[in-house]
Design an enzyme around this catalytic site. Structure first.
Site, mmCIF file in Angstrom:
data_model
loop_
_atom_site.group_PDB
_atom_site.id
_atom_site.type_symbol
_atom_site.label_atom_id
_atom_site.label_comp_id
_atom_site.label_asym_id
_atom_site.label_seq_id
_atom_site.Cartn_x
_atom_site.Cartn_y
_atom_site.Cartn_z
ATOM 1 C CD GLU A 157 -3.192 3.580 -5.765
ATOM 2 O OE1 GLU A 157 -3.282 4.808 -5.732
ATOM 3 O OE2 GLU A 157 -2.643 2.917 -4.851
ATOM 4 C CG ASN A 182 -3.036 4.039 0.991
ATOM 5 O OD1 ASN A 182 -4.169 4.187 1.437
ATOM 6 N ND2 ASN A 182 -2.550 2.847 0.704
ATOM 7 C CG HIS A 223 -2.603 -0.662 -3.533
ATOM 8 N ND1 HIS A 223 -2.808 0.648 -3.179
ATOM 9 C CD2 HIS A 223 -2.907 -1.405 -2.423
ATOM 10 C CE1 HIS A 223 -3.215 0.700 -1.929
ATOM 11 N NE2 HIS A 223 -3.275 -0.524 -1.450
ATOM 12 C CB SER A 249 -0.927 0.007 1.221
ATOM 13 O OG SER A 249 -0.185 -0.153 2.412
#
Length: 290
Positions: free
Chosen positions: A149, A187, A137, A118
């Site tokens: 991702e 994130n 991801h 992540s």
């Protein structure tokens, strides 16, 4: 296509289920450090499928077909797969050791190695690895969330990026191509917001429900930041903040001290039954942490 998924926890089992539901995937090898962990991951998948059948969202025959694709075991069963997706601990040294083993001892020469990290560097994970390494991801719950991702490290071949983007579409997902950077896109934006919400709570500006309701009603968020922190995992939030701070040196990414204290106290959110909310007996009650 044959796929290996290493790590049979919440994310790993969800990723494995996502692949098994794809018609282009014929076999899924779900692996962990112990056979019982891998078998536990498969039990989670069966429970999810049983729930879908009971709600009329899936036919029993389709659920059986998905389950028939699985083999569980240790990582050495991934000898003849086309893709390995690693979903193990968010720890750089552990990931590098695993990828080195996959690279030299287990996988065939055409296998792509992907990580579900992540926030960690794809370039660092793939340092010294002969196989192509890429970030793939997924988001929790993996069978439901539409985004993947697709993260390229500095040495990731362009053809590998395109192959993973196409595979993501085959899975019914929307790939977003990301050049490597701390926290990638989601994130990098999301976890600092969660961290700031924890700081607001720690400073006594509002209580847990007040913060969550303010963001749901004022910003139209489907879930408040403290609720979301519990779902993501307080330990995961802390690990991402520490990565952002370590990689950038920017004080705006310094983790709130309450996050660190909660991790030390094993108050990790939904997975431990206690975080910003308590989840005992199926109820969700705000916690008092101040």
């Amino acid at each position: 296509m044959k796929v290996g998924v290493i790590g049979a926890g919440t994310m790993g089992s969800g990723i494995a289920q996502t692949f098994a539901q794809c018609d282009k995937v014929e076999k899924v090898f779900l692996c962990d450090i112990k056979q019982e962990f891998a078998d536990g991951g498969l039990a989670k998948i069966k429970k999810n499928l049983d729930r879908s059948v009971s709600k009329g969202k899936m036919e029993q025959a389709d659920a059986d077909k998905i389950l028939a694709k699985f083999t569980t075991g240790l990582s050495d069963i991934c000898v003849d797969v086309d893709l390995v997706v690693e979903a193990a601990l968010e720890n750089m040294e552990a990931k590098k050791a695993l990828f080195a083993q996959l690279d030299t001892q287990i996988t065939n020469e055409k296998c792509i190695l992907a990580t579900n990290t992540s926030s960690l560097s794809i370039t660092e994970i793939g340092n010294g690895i002969k196989h192509p390494v890429i970030g793939m991801h997924f988001f929790n719950p993996a069978p439901v969330m539409k985004l993947i991702e697709v993260i390229a490290g500095i040495n990731t071949p362009a053809e590998t990026v395109e192959a993973i983007k196409e595979l993501s579409k085959d899975l019914g997902k929307t790939p977003v191509q990301v050049n490597e950077g701390p926290g990638f896109v989601v994130n990098r934006l999301l976890v600092p917001m969660i961290n700031e919400a924890v700081t607001v709570y720690q400073e006594g500006i509002a209580d847990v429900e007040g913060i969550d309701n303010a963001m749901k009603l004022g910003c139209n968020h489907p879930m408040g930041p403290l609720e979301l922190a519990d779902v993501v995992g307080i330990d995961v939030c802390l690990a991402i903040m520490d990565t952002l701070y370590r990689e950038t040196g920017d004080n705006r990414y310094r983790a709130c001290t309450l996050l660190r204290k909660m991790v030390r106290g094993k108050m990790l959110g939904v997975k431990t039954g206690c975080g910003f909310y308590n989840y005992a007996d199926g109820n969700k009650v705000p916690n008092n942490l101040r």
